[in-house]
Design a protein around this motif. Structure first.
Motif, PDB file in Angstrom:
ATOM      1  N   GLY A   1     -21.313-134.192   3.481  1.00 22.92           N
ATOM      2  CA  GLY A   1     -19.987-133.941   2.934  1.00 22.92           C
ATOM      3  C   GLY A   1     -19.860-132.519   2.450  1.00 22.92           C
ATOM      4  O   GLY A   1     -20.076-131.564   3.207  1.00 22.92           O
ATOM      5  N   ASP A   2     -19.550-132.340   1.182  1.00 23.19           N
ATOM      6  CA  ASP A   2     -19.409-131.004   0.607  1.00 23.19           C
ATOM      7  C   ASP A   2     -20.736-130.426   0.128  1.00 23.19           C
ATOM      8  O   ASP A   2     -20.775-129.302  -0.357  1.00 23.19           O
ATOM      9  CB  ASP A   2     -18.423-131.047  -0.566  1.00 23.19           C
ATOM     10  N   TRP A   3     -21.795-131.205   0.236  1.00 24.36           N
ATOM     11  CA  TRP A   3     -23.115-130.737  -0.166  1.00 24.36           C
ATOM     12  C   TRP A   3     -23.968-130.437   1.066  1.00 24.36           C
ATOM     13  O   TRP A   3     -23.784-131.033   2.129  1.00 24.36           O
ATOM     14  CB  TRP A   3     -23.841-131.804  -1.007  1.00 24.36           C
ATOM     15  N   ASP A   4     -24.916-129.519   0.927  1.00 20.44           N
ATOM     16  CA  ASP A   4     -25.905-129.289   1.976  1.00 20.44           C
ATOM     17  C   ASP A   4     -27.185-128.792   1.327  1.00 20.44           C
ATOM     18  O   ASP A   4     -27.168-128.256   0.213  1.00 20.44           O
ATOM     19  CB  ASP A   4     -25.403-128.279   3.009  1.00 20.44           C
ATOM     20  N   PHE A   5     -28.313-128.995   2.018  1.00 24.35           N
ATOM     21  CA  PHE A   5     -29.577-128.478   1.498  1.00 24.35           C
ATOM     22  C   PHE A   5     -30.489-128.095   2.646  1.00 24.35           C
ATOM     23  O   PHE A   5     -30.386-128.612   3.766  1.00 24.35           O
ATOM     24  CB  PHE A   5     -30.267-129.500   0.585  1.00 24.35           C
ATOM     25  N   HIS A   6     -31.383-127.173   2.338  1.00 26.31           N
ATOM     26  CA  HIS A   6     -32.433-126.759   3.274  1.00 26.31           C
ATOM     27  C   HIS A   6     -33.694-126.506   2.467  1.00 26.31           C
ATOM     28  O   HIS A   6     -33.658-125.863   1.417  1.00 26.31           O
ATOM     29  CB  HIS A   6     -32.036-125.492   4.025  1.00 26.31           C
ATOM     30  N   ALA A   7     -34.831-127.033   2.939  1.00 27.15           N
ATOM     31  CA  ALA A   7     -36.102-126.832   2.257  1.00 27.15           C
ATOM     32  C   ALA A   7     -37.178-126.554   3.288  1.00 27.15           C
ATOM     33  O   ALA A   7     -37.198-127.169   4.359  1.00 27.15           O
ATOM     34  CB  ALA A   7     -36.469-128.061   1.423  1.00 27.15           C
ATOM     35  N   SER A   8     -38.064-125.602   2.978  1.00 24.21           N
ATOM     36  CA  SER A   8     -39.154-125.273   3.896  1.00 24.21           C
ATOM     37  C   SER A   8     -40.413-124.964   3.110  1.00 24.21           C
ATOM     38  O   SER A   8     -40.353-124.503   1.965  1.00 24.21           O
ATOM     39  CB  SER A   8     -38.784-124.078   4.783  1.00 24.21           C
ATOM     40  N   GLY A   9     -41.549-125.231   3.734  1.00 18.59           N
ATOM     41  CA  GLY A   9     -42.828-124.931   3.118  1.00 18.59           C
ATOM     42  C   GLY A   9     -43.826-124.457   4.149  1.00 18.59           C
ATOM     43  O   GLY A   9     -43.801-124.904   5.303  1.00 18.59           O
ATOM     44  N   THR A  10     -44.683-123.535   3.767  1.00 13.64           N
ATOM     45  CA  THR A  10     -45.712-122.990   4.648  1.00 13.64           C
ATOM     46  C   THR A  10     -47.013-122.856   3.868  1.00 13.64           C
ATOM     47  O   THR A  10     -47.015-122.364   2.741  1.00 13.64           O
ATOM     48  CB  THR A  10     -45.305-121.608   5.195  1.00 13.64           C
ATOM     49  N   VAL A  11     -48.114-123.301   4.484  1.00 10.16           N
ATOM     50  CA  VAL A  11     -49.441-123.150   3.907  1.00 10.16           C
ATOM     51  C   VAL A  11     -50.312-122.425   4.928  1.00 10.16           C
ATOM     52  O   VAL A  11     -50.354-122.802   6.103  1.00 10.16           O
ATOM     53  CB  VAL A  11     -50.072-124.504   3.541  1.00 10.16           C
ATOM     54  N   THR A  12     -50.989-121.362   4.489  1.00 14.65           N
ATOM     55  CA  THR A  12     -51.802-120.528   5.376  1.00 14.65           C
ATOM     56  C   THR A  12     -53.197-120.362   4.795  1.00 14.65           C
ATOM     57  O   THR A  12     -53.353-120.146   3.588  1.00 14.65           O
ATOM     58  CB  THR A  12     -51.174-119.131   5.545  1.00 14.65           C
ATOM     59  N   HIS A  13     -54.200-120.446   5.672  1.00 17.37           N
ATOM     60  CA  HIS A  13     -55.563-120.098   5.281  1.00 17.37           C
ATOM     61  C   HIS A  13     -56.205-119.263   6.381  1.00 17.37           C
ATOM     62  O   HIS A  13     -56.031-119.535   7.565  1.00 17.37           O
ATOM     63  CB  HIS A  13     -56.438-121.327   5.034  1.00 17.37           C
ATOM     64  N   SER A  14     -56.949-118.241   5.979  1.00 13.06           N
ATOM     65  CA  SER A  14     -57.687-117.427   6.925  1.00 13.06           C
ATOM     66  C   SER A  14     -58.939-116.889   6.254  1.00 13.06           C
ATOM     67  O   SER A  14     -58.910-116.517   5.074  1.00 13.06           O
ATOM     68  CB  SER A  14     -56.832-116.259   7.435  1.00 13.06           C
ATOM     69  N   ASP A  15     -60.048-116.873   6.991  1.00  9.26           N
ATOM     70  CA  ASP A  15     -61.282-116.288   6.468  1.00  9.26           C
ATOM     71  C   ASP A  15     -61.250-114.768   6.525  1.00  9.26           C
ATOM     72  O   ASP A  15     -62.036-114.106   5.836  1.00  9.26           O
ATOM     73  CB  ASP A  15     -62.488-116.803   7.263  1.00  9.26           C
ATOM     74  N   GLY A  16     -60.362-114.213   7.370  1.00  6.33           N
ATOM     75  CA  GLY A  16     -60.216-112.772   7.450  1.00  6.33           C
ATOM     76  C   GLY A  16     -61.141-112.129   8.458  1.00  6.33           C
ATOM     77  O   GLY A  16     -62.235-112.633   8.759  1.00  6.33           O
ATOM     78  N   TRP A  17     -60.713-111.003   9.005  1.00  4.16           N
ATOM     79  CA  TRP A  17     -61.514-110.276   9.986  1.00  4.16           C
ATOM     80  C   TRP A  17     -62.689-109.581   9.310  1.00  4.16           C
ATOM     81  O   TRP A  17     -63.806-109.583   9.804  1.00  4.16           O
ATOM     82  CB  TRP A  17     -60.638-109.250  10.715  1.00  4.16           C
ATOM     83  N   ARG A  18     -62.443-109.011   8.146  1.00  6.13           N
ATOM     84  CA  ARG A  18     -63.497-108.328   7.407  1.00  6.13           C
ATOM     85  C   ARG A  18     -64.154-109.286   6.419  1.00  6.13           C
ATOM     86  O   ARG A  18     -63.598-110.335   6.068  1.00  6.13           O
ATOM     87  CB  ARG A  18     -62.929-107.124   6.658  1.00  6.13           C
ATOM     88  N   ALA A  19     -65.333-108.925   5.977  1.00  4.38           N
ATOM     89  CA  ALA A  19     -65.992-109.680   4.914  1.00  4.38           C
ATOM     90  C   ALA A  19     -65.144-109.599   3.645  1.00  4.38           C
ATOM     91  O   ALA A  19     -64.446-108.612   3.393  1.00  4.38           O
ATOM     92  CB  ALA A  19     -67.386-109.119   4.663  1.00  4.38           C
ATOM     93  N   HIS A  20     -65.187-110.656   2.846  1.00  4.09           N
ATOM     94  CA  HIS A  20     -64.471-110.701   1.566  1.00  4.09           C
ATOM     95  C   HIS A  20     -62.971-110.473   1.762  1.00  4.09           C
ATOM     96  O   HIS A  20     -62.334-109.722   1.031  1.00  4.09           O
ATOM     97  CB  HIS A  20     -65.044-109.659   0.596  1.00  4.09           C
ATOM     98  N   GLU A  21     -62.412-111.145   2.783  1.00  5.14           N
ATOM     99  CA  GLU A  21     -60.975-111.010   3.079  1.00  5.14           C
ATOM    100  C   GLU A  21     -60.303-112.380   3.184  1.00  5.14           C
ATOM    101  O   GLU A  21     -59.236-112.511   3.786  1.00  5.14           O
ATOM    102  CB  GLU A  21     -60.778-110.224   4.383  1.00  5.14           C
TER     103      GLU A  21
END
Length: 700
Positions: free
Chosen positions: A210-230
């Motif tokens: 009707g006169d209401w609308d909503f949008h929701a999004s979520g993202t989760v990311t994990h990476s060990d990284g190219w360099r050490a301690h990244e």
């Protein structure tokens, strides 16, 4: 000490509630005629637009009506690659220097804005849905921008960002998230994985009720990284809820929560970066250097439609906590809050069309900043700093576009501002304690004039002159060198920028091209004073920044197989000539960090069945100078990449993205120094080696 005139709790309440209350009152007390909102979507909601969320095509038209250098990017064009940071979504946009450091940390500069800033950004307004994400002192961060949660990106270079109230050297970038009315589908889910232990999941849901609308999004990311301690773990949540109060009044609330846990690999000497680039700096490991942020965001945009225009009232409040063990352990907790009304109208003036934008911003912030000795492994030792930073800003602006002919407009604008920076606390608490209670106030008026000519449909020429001002943030004003922290009242950076350019689409061609020159006074520059010590900022008397921003594409062939396929060549070129002007020490030397030429060439074959493949090459023919003395440059490089995408049955999509195919070793970023020394200058960040990513996305 000068304080913001409203208490924090009162201004937060005003920011969160006043637009909704104003809109509701107007809807109840004002007899408004009934009108039809053009392009209002059906019940399903996807693809149309509303007062607070115009359709993407309308957003593009609004951006491209600017008498200056701007770009509009449909975020759907970035979906067929692994877009993890701002470089990935802005790499086809000219005039933007985005250099990777690690994780999502990049160096972001437009026309030399904050060029030598060794972290985050200065001189560019970072907005999301028209709401500033910068802190009140002007410093900017990127971690809350989720590339998978975007619908469009609007780039306003330099003074062309005046409609947002920005008059900095760099301008503004507005990241637009989808609503239920502009999302490409009610439900979107994706899963991506790739090199260095990378995995990322994303989902979004939207509905119109009707006169209401909503949008929701979520993202989760994990990476060990190219360099050490990244290693990195990131979480993003964005949502908005819209309410159509009447045909002429609409309000929309935005919510956001962002979590960042990133290990820092540190910088290396040039020799180490080129021979063993995957290693981490010793200090980064022993100090367990990291960046952990927790950010919550609430904003509101309320739009009221009139016969000759629209009033948008934007308000926001942002809370940010930072735990940042580096050379010391930084612990900061702060709030930013503000309100900004803006009227955009078009009306007849003496028989001629006239477009007008008038706006104001009242925003402030306070930050509790503490520092501790990092005794190792991010363990806090003696406290060195306990300070309170308060920033308050008062701004008003207008921009007017008067059409002397239907295809020819003269523009004029002006922004007036007052910016206060107050600082109080105890410094050097573990050595020679000093109590400080001080501040500095900056003010000015920045005018702008220009013209816009559209000789034929979709072909524009423009020229303008803009005055800019960049106010120091607290990272500039509170400087730590060796073991001493002090408040340094720097001057504001000011300048005048001239630009001329064209953009358009004609037949098989599309393009945007701009030439500019900025003459600056008191440009804020930084140089590293030692290993593990943050940059010291100083004002350079005179500098000149000039260049060319160019992007073009052409359909080399169509119907290669007789099925509506096409072969498209795209070229992006950024030319930068940044230098001192008659400096007592550096003469007319080039400024470090900005390569003279940055090029990106891509060739895309696309078939209407949903298959595409894009080989590309990123070229820096000659690297930038590392030092202000201009004694050493990093080498140039060429990176070869290829990406491919395919549409799958039942609404699915898949992509594969291969980068730096030849595993080229190169320097992606560095911090500037006064004079390069091969043995001791440890300021380089090696570029990521060969990597491959892939993903699946479904929409329904």
């Amino acid at each position: 000490m000068i304080r913001f005139p409203l208490p924090r709790a009162g201004l937060i309440a005003l920011a969160a509630a006043s637009p909704f209350a104003i809109a509701t009152a107007m809807a109840q007390t004002t007899q408004l005629p009934t009108i039809t909102v053009e392009g209002r979507p059906a019940a399903s909601g996807q693809g149309g637009g509303t007062l607070t969320s115009p359709p993407i095509a309308e957003q593009r038209r609004a951006v491209e009506s600017t008498a200056g250098s701007v770009s509009h990017i449909d975020a759907e064009t970035t979906r067929n690659a692994y877009a993890t940071n701002l470089r990935d979504v802005l790499q086809d946009t000219p005039g933007i220097l985005v250099q990777n450091r690690y994780s999502q940390e990049v160096r972001l500069s437009i026309r030399g804005s904050g060029l030598a800033r060794a972290f985050h950004t200065r001189g560019i307004e970072i907005l999301q849905d028209g709401v500033p994400t910068n802190l009140a002192d002007g410093s900017g961060d990127f971690y809350q921008i989720d590339p998978l949660a975007l619908r469009a990106i609007e780039v306003f270079r330099g003074g062309n960002a005046l409609p947002f109230g920005s008059s900095t050297l760099g301008g503004a970038i507005n990241f637009v998230t989808p609503t239920a009315h502009t999302a490409t589908a009610p439900n979107v889910f994706s899963l991506e994985a790739g090199s260095f232990g990378t995995i990322r999941g994303h989902g979004s849901v939207s509905r119109v009720m009707g006169d209401w609308d909503f949008h929701a999004s979520g993202t989760v990311t994990h990476s060990d990284g190219w360099r050490a301690h990244e290693q990195q773990t990131l979480g993003h949540f964005n949502a908005n809820i819209g309410r159509r109060i009447s045909e002429r009044v609409e309000t929309r609330f935005y919510f956001g929560a962002y979590y960042t846990d990133v290990k820092l690999p540190g910088s290396l000497t040039y020799g180490a970066a080129m021979t063993n680039p995957r290693q981490a700096a010793t200090a980064a490991v022993t100090g367990d250097q990291a960046r952990n942020t927790y950010v919550q965001r609430l904003a509101n945009v309320t739009s009221i439609k009139f016969d000759i225009g629209q009033l948008d009232i934007t308000s926001w409040v942002i809370h940010k906590h930072l735990n940042h063990p580096i050379f010391q352990v930084l612990d900061q907790d702060g709030w930013t809050y503000g309100i900004s009304p803006r009227f955009t109208g078009s009306f007849n003036l003496g028989g001629y069309r006239n477009d007008l934008i008038v706006g104001a911003r009242l925003f402030a912030g306070n930050n509790q900043a503490m520092q501790f000795v990092n005794v190792g492994n991010a363990v806090r030792g003696a406290q060195t700093v306990n300070a309170r930073q308060v920033a308050s800003n008062y701004e008003a602006w207008f921009e007017n576009r008067f059409f002397v002919l239907p295809q020819f407009a003269l523009t004029a604008g002006l922004k007036a501002y007052v910016a206060k920076r107050d600082f109080a606390g105890r410094l050097n608490m573990n050595t020679a304690p000093v109590t400080v209670d001080t501040g500095v106030t900056y003010s000015g008026v920045n005018p702008r004039i220009g013209l816009l000519w559209e000789p034929i449909r979709d072909v524009q020429l423009f020229a303008n002159v803009t005055r800019s001002s960049d106010v120091p943030d607290f990272s500039d004003l509170t400087q730590t060198t060796a073991a001493t922290t002090a408040f340094v009242p720097l001057k504001a950076q000011t300048g005048t920028t001239f630009e001329i350019g064209t953009r358009g689409r004609y037949g098989l061609f599309s393009w945007e091209a701009t030439a500019y020159r900025a003459d600056l006074r008191n440009q804020m520059l930084q140089f590293n004073t030692g290993v593990g010590i943050p940059a010291a900022t100083f004002n350079a008397a005179r500098t000149q920044l000039q260049g060319v921003e160019f992007a073009a594409s052409v359909d080399l062939a169509r119907d290669l197989t007789g099925n509506g396929d096409r072969l498209t060549l795209k070229q992006v070129w950024t030319y930068s000539d940044f230098r001192f002007v008659g400096d007592a020490i550096y003469g007319n030397n080039r400024l470090p960090l900005a390569p003279e030429h940055v090029l990106r060439t891509s060739l895309t074959y696309a078939h209407p069945a949903g298959f595409s493949i894009t080989p590309s090459v990123d070229i820096v023919p000659q690297g930038a100078f590392v030092d202000y003395r201009n004694t050493f440059r990093v080498p140039g490089y060429a990176l070869f990449n290829v990406s491919a995408a395919a549409r799958l049955p039942n609404g699915g999509e898949a992509f594969v993205d291969i980068r730096n195919i030849t595993d080229k070793r190169y320097i992606s970023d560095f911090g500037p120094v006064v004079l390069y020394n091969a043995a001791t200058t440890s300021t380089f960040f090696p570029g990521t080696g060969r990597s491959i990513y892939g993903g699946l996305r479904v929409k329904f």
